[in-house]
Design a protein around this motif. Structure first.
Motif, short mmCIF file in Angstrom:
data_model
loop_
_atom_site.label_atom_id
_atom_site.label_comp_id
_atom_site.label_asym_id
_atom_site.label_seq_id
_atom_site.Cartn_x
_atom_site.Cartn_y
_atom_site.Cartn_z
N UNK A 297 0.85 -1.20 0.00
CA UNK A 297 0.00 0.00 0.00
C UNK A 297 0.88 1.24 0.00
N UNK A 298 0.62 2.17 -0.91
CA UNK A 298 1.40 3.40 -1.02
C UNK A 298 0.62 4.57 -0.43
N UNK A 299 1.35 5.42 0.32
CA UNK A 299 0.78 6.65 0.86
C UNK A 299 1.69 7.79 0.46
N UNK A 310 -3.08 5.30 -8.27
CA UNK A 310 -3.63 4.66 -7.08
C UNK A 310 -2.68 4.79 -5.90
N UNK A 311 -2.93 5.79 -5.06
CA UNK A 311 -2.07 6.03 -3.92
C UNK A 311 -2.85 6.82 -2.88
N UNK A 312 -2.85 6.36 -1.64
CA UNK A 312 -3.54 7.10 -0.59
C UNK A 312 -2.77 8.36 -0.24
N UNK A 313 -3.48 9.33 0.31
CA UNK A 313 -2.83 10.57 0.73
C UNK A 313 -2.05 10.34 2.02
N UNK A 314 -0.79 10.75 2.03
CA UNK A 314 0.03 10.62 3.22
C UNK A 314 -0.28 11.75 4.19
N UNK A 315 -0.27 11.42 5.47
CA UNK A 315 -0.41 12.43 6.52
C UNK A 315 0.97 12.75 7.08
N UNK A 316 1.04 13.76 7.92
CA UNK A 316 2.31 14.11 8.56
C UNK A 316 2.85 12.93 9.37
N UNK A 317 1.95 12.17 9.99
CA UNK A 317 2.39 11.03 10.80
C UNK A 317 3.07 9.96 9.96
N UNK A 318 2.69 9.83 8.68
CA UNK A 318 3.27 8.79 7.83
C UNK A 318 4.77 8.96 7.65
N UNK A 319 5.26 10.19 7.67
CA UNK A 319 6.70 10.41 7.47
C UNK A 319 7.51 9.93 8.67
N UNK A 323 6.41 1.21 9.71
CA UNK A 323 5.24 0.36 9.48
C UNK A 323 5.47 -1.10 9.84
N UNK A 324 6.66 -1.62 9.50
CA UNK A 324 6.92 -3.06 9.67
C UNK A 324 5.83 -3.89 9.00
N UNK A 325 5.39 -3.41 7.86
CA UNK A 325 4.24 -3.99 7.15
C UNK A 325 4.32 -3.55 5.69
N UNK A 326 3.52 -4.18 4.79
CA UNK A 326 3.54 -3.78 3.38
C UNK A 326 2.84 -2.45 3.14
N UNK A 327 3.39 -1.40 3.74
CA UNK A 327 2.92 -0.02 3.58
C UNK A 327 4.15 0.84 3.37
N UNK A 328 4.09 1.78 2.43
CA UNK A 328 5.24 2.61 2.10
C UNK A 328 4.81 4.05 1.89
N UNK A 329 5.50 4.99 2.54
CA UNK A 329 5.29 6.42 2.30
C UNK A 329 6.16 6.87 1.13
N UNK A 330 5.61 7.73 0.29
CA UNK A 330 6.32 8.18 -0.92
C UNK A 330 6.26 9.70 -1.00
N UNK A 331 7.40 10.33 -1.26
CA UNK A 331 7.44 11.79 -1.36
C UNK A 331 8.35 12.22 -2.51
#
Length: 427
Positions: A297-299, A310-319, A323-331
């Protein structure tokens, strides 16, 4: 294999003090032991692990079953599992440690002073190392091996979710120690999952010389608040890969995918991908498709989402998130300085990588990013004692004193000054 009964009728404080006294006595015996018996013990433990593979797997299956019933998430279950490959890796790691040079007793920088005395430094064990960890049973073998090789006794306190697995590994360790003629108290696994045992261990200054907490943020924050024993620790593994505008697209895609998907539940897994605006339009759609295929999952920031669909919106907390999970923040960032500013603001000083063909930018990244491991054109997943040639690691330190990065044998020793004279007296 059934778990051994908990320490129920014994007072926890008295029990832990008993472990501490035994460990202190064993540490003195280890410190004066030659390399031969310690190396023999490591090889014997490796043999026992392979010989008892079925027992280890059965104990681990019991822990895995209980973990699922108790609702452990996928990342913790992954860390808990002992596959055949991981059992082999435990044995191989111990054998590699046995082959490494023994740091204990090495003297360096011996030189004459104007007075005529010689002054140098000798490497010596720390003494008793307390290791507190969650989930990974292989830590029991790795930690024991590194402590034994470096002449330290160890008190190991694993998580309740791995109780059976840790006990099975501990039996291999004790058998190997006895075969080599070393005290079984050199490695002791705490026989209770009562949290009070942790409280005792982290305040036993008289017997324990250093703590190595390995686990979740909550565990390490608790130990930071309550411990009176010094620590080697890291709090978070918020690792970054920065794809520079001068990156080779093939290298960038391979490094980014591996850094995130090779294994999700580890502290050296990439959690934020930074992409230079000069290459983002050409490479982000491709990367997004690769991660989607891998189930990640991309944020992303607004610029990332505009380019990658297809990418969820990242919040400030995401940076800040590990996650230790299949989730990735992208900037998307505007150049090297912006990337390093992001890493400085949100990173955890664990492991950060740049992908670039520009030598001067690579050198700047290596020099200016203040993390325990900094990489060029390589996956963050290489930040590991085994991969660095340490044989294994007892943990990764993001502190600057006394050890930093993967902590192997040298990180488990300290130095004392030694002075040689011929009846010299100070005038």
């Amino acid at each position: 294999m059934s778990a051994k009964p908990e320490i129920a009728d014994q007072d926890i404080k008295a029990y832990m003090l008993s472990l501490g006294r035994n460990a202190r006595a064993a540490s003195r015996e280890l410190a004066r032991s030659p390399s031969g018996p310690r190396n023999a013990a490591l090889r014997a433990i490796a043999d026992e692990i392979l010989a008892r593979r079925d027992t280890l797997r059965q104990a681990n299956d019991d822990d895995m079953r209980a973990g699922r019933e108790n609702g452990l998430d996928a990342a913790l279950l992954d860390r808990l599992e002992l596959t055949d490959a991981r059992i082999n890796a435990m044995a191989e790691g111990l054998r590699q440690i046995a082959e490494l040079p023994d740091p204990v007793g090495a003297i360096r920088d011996m030189s004459f002073r104007p007075s005529g005395i010689q002054v140098g430094r000798m490497r010596v064990p720390l003494g008793v190392v307390g290791i507190i960890y969650e989930s990974r049973p292989n830590v029991t073998a790795d930690a024991a091996g590194l402590c034994l090789k470096s002449g330290n006794a160890a008190i190991l306190r694993g998580g309740s979710e791995a109780l059976r697995s840790n006990q099975a590994v501990a039996e291999c360790i004790h058998a190997g120690l006895l075969e080599a003629g070393l005290p079984s108290e050199a490695v002791q696994v705490v026989g209770t999952t009562d949290r009070a045992a942790v409280g005792e261990l982290i305040t036993m200054d008289e017997y324990v010389h250093v703590l190595v907490p390995r686990g979740g943020k909550g565990l390490i924050e608790r130990i930071m608040r309550e411990a009176t024993v010094p620590m080697i620790k890291h709090l978070d593994g918020v690792c970054h890969v920065y794809i520079d505008s001068a990156a080779d697209p093939e290298k960038a895609a391979a490094v980014a995918l591996n850094a995130k998907t090779q294994r999700y539940g580890t502290c050296n897994t990439m959690e934020t991908l930074l992409v230079d605006s000069g290459i983002a339009e050409s490479i982000l759609p491709r990367l997004a498709a690769m991660f989607a295929e891998a189930g990640v999952e991309l944020r992303g920031c607004e610029r990332s989402r505009a380019l990658a669909g297809e990418m969820k919106a990242a919040t400030e907390d995401d940076w800040y998130e590990e996650y230790l999970a299949p989730v990735l923040a992208v900037r998307v960032v505007d150049g090297l300085d912006a990337a390093m500013e992001h890493i400085e603001t949100y990173g955890s000083q664990h492991t950060d990588a740049i992908v670039t063909e520009d030598y001067s930018r690579a050198r700047r990244f290596l020099r200016e990013v203040d993390s325990s491991s900094v990489m060029v054109n390589a996956s963050t997943r290489f930040a590991d004692g085994f991969e660095y040639g340490l044989g294994a690691e007892i943990g990764i330190s993001t502190d600057k004193l006394h050890a930093r990065g993967p902590v192997g044998l040298e990180g488990l020793t300290t130095e004392k000054y030694v002075v040689m004279g011929e009846g010299h007296i100070r005038s």
